[in-house]
Design an enzyme around this catalytic site. Sequence first.
Site, PDB file in Angstrom:
ATOM      1  N   ASP A 255       0.863  -1.177   0.000  1.00 42.67           N
ATOM      2  CA  ASP A 255       0.000   0.000   0.000  1.00 42.67           C
ATOM      3  C   ASP A 255       0.901   1.229   0.000  1.00 42.67           C
ATOM      4  OD1 ASP A 255      -1.763   1.996   0.315  1.00 42.67           O
ATOM      5  OD2 ASP A 255      -2.591   1.304   2.233  1.00 42.67           O
ATOM      6  N   ASP A 397       5.328 -12.004  -6.264  1.00 44.88           N
ATOM      7  CA  ASP A 397       4.693 -11.247  -5.177  1.00 44.88           C
ATOM      8  C   ASP A 397       3.840 -12.203  -4.349  1.00 44.88           C
ATOM      9  OD1 ASP A 397       5.615  -8.656  -6.140  1.00 44.88           O
ATOM     10  OD2 ASP A 397       4.173  -8.906  -7.759  1.00 44.88           O
TER      11      ASP A 397
HETATM   12  O1  1PR Z   1       2.946  -7.406 -13.017  1.00 48.72           O
HETATM   13  O2  1PR Z   1       4.778  -7.488 -14.681  1.00 48.72           O
HETATM   14  O3  1PR Z   1       3.369  -5.465 -14.496  1.00 48.72           O
HETATM   15  O4  1PR Z   1       5.007  -6.059 -12.735  1.00 48.72           O
HETATM   16  C1  1PR Z   1       4.632  -5.198 -11.701  1.00 48.72           C
HETATM   17  C2  1PR Z   1       5.792  -5.100 -10.764  1.00 48.72           C
HETATM   18  O5  1PR Z   1       5.521  -4.072  -9.825  1.00 48.72           O
HETATM   19  C3  1PR Z   1       6.030  -6.378  -9.987  1.00 48.72           C
HETATM   20  O6  1PR Z   1       7.416  -6.624  -9.956  1.00 48.72           O
HETATM   21  C4  1PR Z   1       5.544  -6.066  -8.580  1.00 48.72           C
HETATM   22  O7  1PR Z   1       6.373  -6.660  -7.603  1.00 48.72           O
HETATM   23  C5  1PR Z   1       5.676  -4.552  -8.516  1.00 48.72           C
HETATM   24  N1  1PR Z   1       4.636  -3.916  -7.703  1.00 48.72           N
HETATM   25  C6  1PR Z   1       3.342  -3.721  -8.067  1.00 48.72           C
HETATM   26  N2  1PR Z   1       2.685  -3.070  -7.090  1.00 48.72           N
HETATM   27  C7  1PR Z   1       3.570  -2.851  -6.107  1.00 48.72           C
HETATM   28  C8  1PR Z   1       3.301  -2.141  -4.857  1.00 48.72           C
HETATM   29  O8  1PR Z   1       4.179  -2.017  -3.982  1.00 48.72           O
HETATM   30  N3  1PR Z   1       2.082  -1.658  -4.693  1.00 48.72           N
HETATM   31  N4  1PR Z   1       5.924  -3.327  -5.789  1.00 48.72           N
HETATM   32  C9  1PR Z   1       4.798  -3.378  -6.492  1.00 48.72           C
HETATM   33  C10 1PR Z   1       6.466  -4.365  -5.253  1.00 48.72           C
HETATM   34  C11 1PR Z   1       8.028  -4.804  -3.705  1.00 48.72           C
HETATM   35  C12 1PR Z   1       9.432  -4.542  -3.919  1.00 48.72           C
HETATM   36  C13 1PR Z   1      10.000  -3.744  -2.765  1.00 48.72           C
HETATM   37  C14 1PR Z   1      10.536  -4.759  -1.796  1.00 48.72           C
HETATM   38  C15 1PR Z   1      11.503  -4.191  -0.808  1.00 48.72           C
HETATM   39  N5  1PR Z   1       7.264  -3.804  -4.306  1.00 48.72           N
HETATM   40  O9  1PR Z   1       9.644  -3.900  -5.090  1.00 48.72           O
HETATM   41  O10 1PR Z   1      10.954  -2.934  -3.300  1.00 48.72           O
HETATM   42  O11 1PR Z   1       9.460  -5.368  -1.110  1.00 48.72           O
HETATM   43  O12 1PR Z   1      10.879  -3.277   0.013  1.00 48.72           O
HETATM   44  P1  1PR Z   1      11.421  -2.976   1.467  1.00 48.72           P
HETATM   45  O13 1PR Z   1      12.898  -3.164   1.442  1.00 48.72           O
HETATM   46  O14 1PR Z   1      11.101  -1.528   1.698  1.00 48.72           O
HETATM   47  O15 1PR Z   1      10.717  -3.894   2.400  1.00 48.72           O
HETATM   48  P2  1PR Z   1       3.945  -6.640 -13.763  1.00 48.72           P
END
Ligand code: 1PR
Length: 542
Positions: A255, A397
């Site tokens: 989020d 994810d």
């Molecule tokens: O489905 O091929 O279009 O790819 C979408 C990409 O965007 C995926 O790699 C998915 O993980 C990412 N994504 C989509 N929504 C989110 C979100 O946060 N709402 N981010 C998201 C995923 C997780 C990591 C984060 C780590 C480390 N974020 O990228 O950087 O959890 O975080 P931390 O060290 O602060 O705990 P597609």
Amino acid sequence: MTVSILDYGSGNVRSLVNAIQHLGYDVEWIRSPEEIAKAECLIFPGVGNFGFVCDSLAKEGYLEPLREYALSGKPFMAVCVGIQALFEGSVEAPESKGLGIFPGLVQKFQSKDKSVPHVGWNSCAVRSNTEKEFYGLRPHDKFYFVHSYMMPADNLQLPSDFHVATTRYGDEMFVGAILKKNFLATQFHPEKSGAAGLRCIKAFLSGNYEKAISGLDTQLLENSSGGLTKRVIACLDVRSNDAGDLVVTKGDQYDVREKAAVGGEVRNLGKPVELCQRYFEEGADEVVFLNITSFRNCPLVDAPMLQVLAKAAQTVFVPLTVGGGIRDVVDPDGTVYSAAEVAGTYFRSGADKVSIGSDAVYAAEQFYSNDKKLTGTTAIETISAAYGCQAVVISIDPKRQYVKSPEETKHHAIKTPYRGPNGEEYAWYQCTVKGGREYRDMDVVELAKACEAMGAGEVLLNCMDQDGSNAGYDIELIRLVKQSVKIPVIASSGAGVSEHFEHVFKATDCDAALAAGIFHRKTCSIENVKEHLQKSDVLVRL
Ligand code: 1PR
């Protein structure tokens, strides 16, 4: 001097051009075999599959002019598959013929006790001569490698005027570079090897072949055979905020909005290019950009992430991965782009790898419903065939789901000391798509295995439960996936202090650890993390 680069349609050559221009040289492209002989200095980049590279060269009539040039004594440099193509052939593509400048067949790494491909930072130095440094290759430096095939260093037969710099991966010693005056062929990517790589390219371009080194600690030389380092990766989740600006944001269990009480805005933790530059300077081994939402419906060529990558790649000389929206797309005007074309557009902008999230899950579903038969049409397969498996990362994810007993689910369940809300002792990890908004009937082990079979080269393993928690990595999840596949696994989500990196590297066999919030909020820098790891006896690039 103008540097000529052979253009036969290989992957990311943008970074090579950026590195050469950064060093103050002009670049021109060689686009026909006749132009080769006229070059003052020629670079032969090689990305992807040996067969693709050598067959393209043969088809376009490049083989003979290239062989003649390489032996002419004029400045010549070959990179990655470029060094492999100098040999007679490769087990990767037994039907395809290499340039045959050196005898021997390129082999595949053995994966019994290590991840393949060999991805990351490793040493490369001429170990037989401790008094000279060749093309700036210093024994204690680390260079960026990404490949599954290599020429073993044993029984290598080269003309006596060539030196060989070797690299060790596990118990295999292979050819990291071959060099003599005006001739440099490297298995690693100097253009992606930070300051050490730039020094090497500069030494080559300025004709600085060898340099006497005095006082070299021979102990250092011994230690430098230590091999592949653990990687520390910075991740930038990018999206446009409510004002329409492209920002780096950070979720809390995905989020990315502040609580309603403080306005509910998308968290803004900085500008993508500036943060990328900062992390490069702090010593990040790679930077990942994830386009987490929005701007997906604009024409591909206008995608804001393309500009971000192009800008970042001008001054950041470590590998860049881009994810989010890597799949077949239809532009608003109806133009259709295949996933491989989308990936190609990002590679030409400066990306080295693409990361596939949702589309990987759909492809894995198709793989199992098709009795594990490959169709050759998925994004993973098409991109990997054209650009090599090392260019395809799968971003997972997962969400933890608790069960009372393993019999309660058909999915891979583990016994966990961290019980569920109702005292459940078992958990499995469910795959999601669309940034964690939709749950699918598939677990992480099934997904990782299917993607490996389709040709993915690496897994970026997030964890929705740990994301933004600062509570540490999900060790059980990482062990589970790492045990299921041979390709490298990047642990992600939950890092809050340097000790969490040490824990994940010591408690699992993961190949790299990625983090976001800890770096964006300056809780500690990448430099601090690496210093801590070094003190804790985890091999890192400093
Ligand atoms: O489905 O091929 O279009 O790819 C979408 C990409 O965007 C995926 O790699 C998915 O993980 C990412 N994504 C989509 N929504 C989110 C979100 O946060 N709402 N981010 C998201 C995923 C997780 C990591 C984060 C780590 C480390 N974020 O990228 O950087 O959890 O975080 P931390 O060290 O602060 O705990 P597609």
